[in-house]
Design a protein around this motif. Structure first.
Motif, PDB file in Angstrom:
ATOM      1  N   PHE A 205      25.160 -61.206 -15.309  1.00 26.25           N
ATOM      2  CA  PHE A 205      24.204 -61.322 -14.203  1.00 26.25           C
ATOM      3  C   PHE A 205      22.917 -62.035 -14.630  1.00 26.25           C
ATOM      4  CE2 PHE A 205      20.614 -59.751 -11.706  1.00 26.25           C
ATOM      5  CZ  PHE A 205      21.052 -59.959 -10.409  1.00 26.25           C
ATOM      6  N   THR A 206      22.593 -63.104 -13.915  1.00 26.57           N
ATOM      7  CA  THR A 206      21.315 -63.802 -14.148  1.00 26.57           C
ATOM      8  C   THR A 206      20.647 -64.163 -12.816  1.00 26.57           C
ATOM      9  OG1 THR A 206      22.481 -65.929 -14.268  1.00 26.57           O
ATOM     10  CG2 THR A 206      22.013 -64.821 -16.363  1.00 26.57           C
ATOM     11  N   THR A 207      21.176 -63.634 -11.728  1.00 23.09           N
ATOM     12  CA  THR A 207      20.726 -64.050 -10.389  1.00 23.09           C
ATOM     13  C   THR A 207      19.529 -63.227  -9.929  1.00 23.09           C
ATOM     14  OG1 THR A 207      23.112 -64.323 -10.041  1.00 23.09           O
ATOM     15  CG2 THR A 207      21.702 -64.862  -8.205  1.00 23.09           C
ATOM     16  N   TYR A 208      18.496 -63.227 -10.742  1.00 24.23           N
ATOM     17  CA  TYR A 208      17.314 -62.419 -10.434  1.00 24.23           C
ATOM     18  C   TYR A 208      16.553 -62.945  -9.225  1.00 24.23           C
ATOM     19  CZ  TYR A 208      18.217 -60.454 -15.039  1.00 24.23           C
ATOM     20  OH  TYR A 208      18.811 -59.836 -16.108  1.00 24.23           O
ATOM     21  N   GLU A 209      16.790 -64.201  -8.840  1.00 24.46           N
ATOM     22  CA  GLU A 209      16.080 -64.738  -7.672  1.00 24.46           C
ATOM     23  C   GLU A 209      16.531 -64.067  -6.376  1.00 24.46           C
ATOM     24  OE1 GLU A 209      19.612 -67.595  -8.290  1.00 24.46           O
ATOM     25  OE2 GLU A 209      18.212 -66.447  -9.534  1.00 24.46           O
ATOM     26  N   LEU A 210      17.750 -63.505  -6.376  1.00 20.36           N
ATOM     27  CA  LEU A 210      18.248 -62.820  -5.178  1.00 20.36           C
ATOM     28  C   LEU A 210      17.745 -61.381  -5.085  1.00 20.36           C
ATOM     29  CD1 LEU A 210      22.005 -63.799  -4.630  1.00 20.36           C
ATOM     30  CD2 LEU A 210      20.008 -64.445  -3.276  1.00 20.36           C
ATOM     31  N   PHE A 211      17.892 -60.650  -6.197  1.00 22.06           N
ATOM     32  CA  PHE A 211      17.448 -59.252  -6.245  1.00 22.06           C
ATOM     33  C   PHE A 211      17.419 -58.785  -7.700  1.00 22.06           C
ATOM     34  CE2 PHE A 211      21.821 -59.343  -4.260  1.00 22.06           C
ATOM     35  CZ  PHE A 211      22.525 -59.328  -5.452  1.00 22.06           C
ATOM     36  N   PRO A 212      16.693 -57.706  -7.998  1.00 22.78           N
ATOM     37  CA  PRO A 212      16.649 -57.177  -9.366  1.00 22.78           C
ATOM     38  C   PRO A 212      18.011 -56.623  -9.780  1.00 22.78           C
ATOM     39  CG  PRO A 212      14.871 -56.280  -8.008  1.00 22.78           C
ATOM     40  CD  PRO A 212      15.810 -56.975  -7.080  1.00 22.78           C
ATOM     41  N   TYR A 213      18.205 -56.408 -11.066  1.00 25.80           N
ATOM     42  CA  TYR A 213      19.478 -55.906 -11.592  1.00 25.80           C
ATOM     43  C   TYR A 213      19.795 -54.508 -11.055  1.00 25.80           C
ATOM     44  CZ  TYR A 213      23.270 -55.184 -14.940  1.00 25.80           C
ATOM     45  OH  TYR A 213      24.492 -54.956 -15.506  1.00 25.80           O
ATOM     46  N   ASP A 214      18.777 -53.671 -10.864  1.00 27.81           N
ATOM     47  CA  ASP A 214      18.994 -52.330 -10.308  1.00 27.81           C
ATOM     48  C   ASP A 214      19.646 -52.413  -8.924  1.00 27.81           C
ATOM     49  OD1 ASP A 214      17.623 -51.646 -12.564  1.00 27.81           O
ATOM     50  OD2 ASP A 214      16.082 -50.451 -11.567  1.00 27.81           O
TER      51      ASP A 214
END
Length: 386
Positions: A205-214
């Protein structure tokens, strides 16, 4: 504009706040805060198109001086961007021309002028050669789509991205696309495919622009619970180290998952009640709130009944920590809808399971398909005879 690690796209954060601002279940004191945040963000980023829309919808009040000021700043910045594009085309190379056009596209995204942003992203694409850079433009388009839940735009962009990957593309962008597609599937009620895509992306997972990892783990667990069988749930979710490191940070989620797997139904219902507000106030899950609630209850009731040929309503009510009347009404509804394979004996106060015979169902399906094939052959033979 790309979200850095742990940083969600500002436009998507704004989209979440706008959603909460319109929800009747959100407390007034929270709405005041969201309204202030939305206004501040619009003011700082000169978001004239969005401001005019929100004023027309009576979400924000009209400030004529602010509107004129934002329009003047947009005019000046666009003139500056056009000047840079002209200079790049006259004096610099192709790479600089592309960067100048990209800057203008990102400006339109920043002020949330969707139509002009999409139009200029297409112009930027004509100046782009590398597949990876073309993919980045698709991600910008997808973010625009997710801001106002434009599923037609999202679907077409995902198809476009997949076609681009046939020309090449790196693994990092391919993995990012899985999360975008998973969010699209979840938002359009395809929970099974969403769970598969999320689980495939869990370690990359590296898609932090969509939402946080939590939040990503929250979606992964919710979609997996109603999509996976018990064995797969244990292997891919309950024991997954990536999930174990985060799940405790999300209220009720660990108890929700583990109590289901451990058959602690009273604890499960308690955790489920705690999660309902989170699900209801999530803008991607909100339209499917009632559906999801039904599906989860179907899973848990099916799991309980699977252990018994017959069980008393009293015993089931006790296991779930609810009244017998509640179980009676609940199961009646699910049985009538064909979701549960059992029948209620009200006289004896007993539930009798009548699981479908898989072998018999397969036999009937084979006979039906065989008849269909024979009919097609007969029709074909008549045509040949003619």
């Amino acid at each position: 504009m790309e979200g850095e690690e742990g940083s969600q796209q500002p436009q998507l954060v704004l989209g979440d706040k706008l959603f909460l601002l319109r929800q009747p279940d959100v407390q007034d004191i929270d709405k005041v805060r969201y309204k202030e945040d939305v206004f501040t963000h619009i003011n700082q980023n000169d978001m004239v198109p969005l401001y005019e829309t929100l004023v027309a919808d009576s979400v924000l009040d009209l400030d004529r001086a602010l509107l004129d000021s934002m329009r003047a700043k947009i005019h000046d910045e666009l003139a500056n961007l056009d000047e840079k594009i002209a200079d790049a085309e006259e004096n610099l190379g192709e790479s600089e021309v592309r960067e100048a056009h990209l800057a203008k596209s990102l400006f339109f995204i920043r002020i949330m002028d969707k139509e002009k942003a999409l139009e200029h992203l297409k112009v930027t694409e004509t100046k782009t050669v590398a597949v990876g850079q073309k993919m980045d433009l698709v991600f910008y388009t997808l973010q625009l789509g997710f801001f106002d839940m434009d599923f037609d735009l999202i679907s077409k962009s995902i198809d476009k991205a997949k076609n681009l990957f046939e020309e090449g593309g790196d693994w990092e962008r391919k993995n990012r696309l899985k999360v975008y597609e998973g969010l699209y599937c979840m938002s359009t009620r395809n929970f099974e495919k969403a769970a598969k895509l999320f689980l495939d992306s869990i370690s990359t997972f590296t898609t932090y622009e969509l939402f946080p990892y939590d939040t990503f783990i929250f979606y992964t667990v919710l979609t997996s619970i109603i999509s996976l069988d018990r064995v797969s749930l244990k292997q891919k979710v309950v024991d997954a180290p990536e999930i174990l490191t985060v799940i405790g940070k999300i209220p009720y989620l660990s108890e929700f998952l583990n109590s289901l797997y451990d058959c602690q139904y009273k604890s499960f219902f308690s955790a489920f009640a705690g999660l309902t507000e989170q699900i209801k106030l999530d803008r991607y899950l909100h339209p499917h709130f009632r559906y999801y609630m039904r599906e989860v209850r179907t899973v848990v009731y099916s799991q309980f009944l699977e252990s018994y040929k017959s069980v008393t309503i009293e015993a089931m009510a006790k296991a779930f920590g609810v009244t017998e009347d509640f179980i009676d009404v609940e199961l009646s509804r699910f049985i009538a809808a064909g979701k549960l394979h059992c029948k209620i004996d009200k006289v004896e106060g007993v539930l009798e399971t009548n699981r479908p015979d898989a072998k018999n169902a397969l036999y009937q399906a084979t006979i039906k398909q065989g008849d269909f094939l024979l009919n097609r052959i007969q029709k074909l033979s008549r045509v040949i005879d003619l």
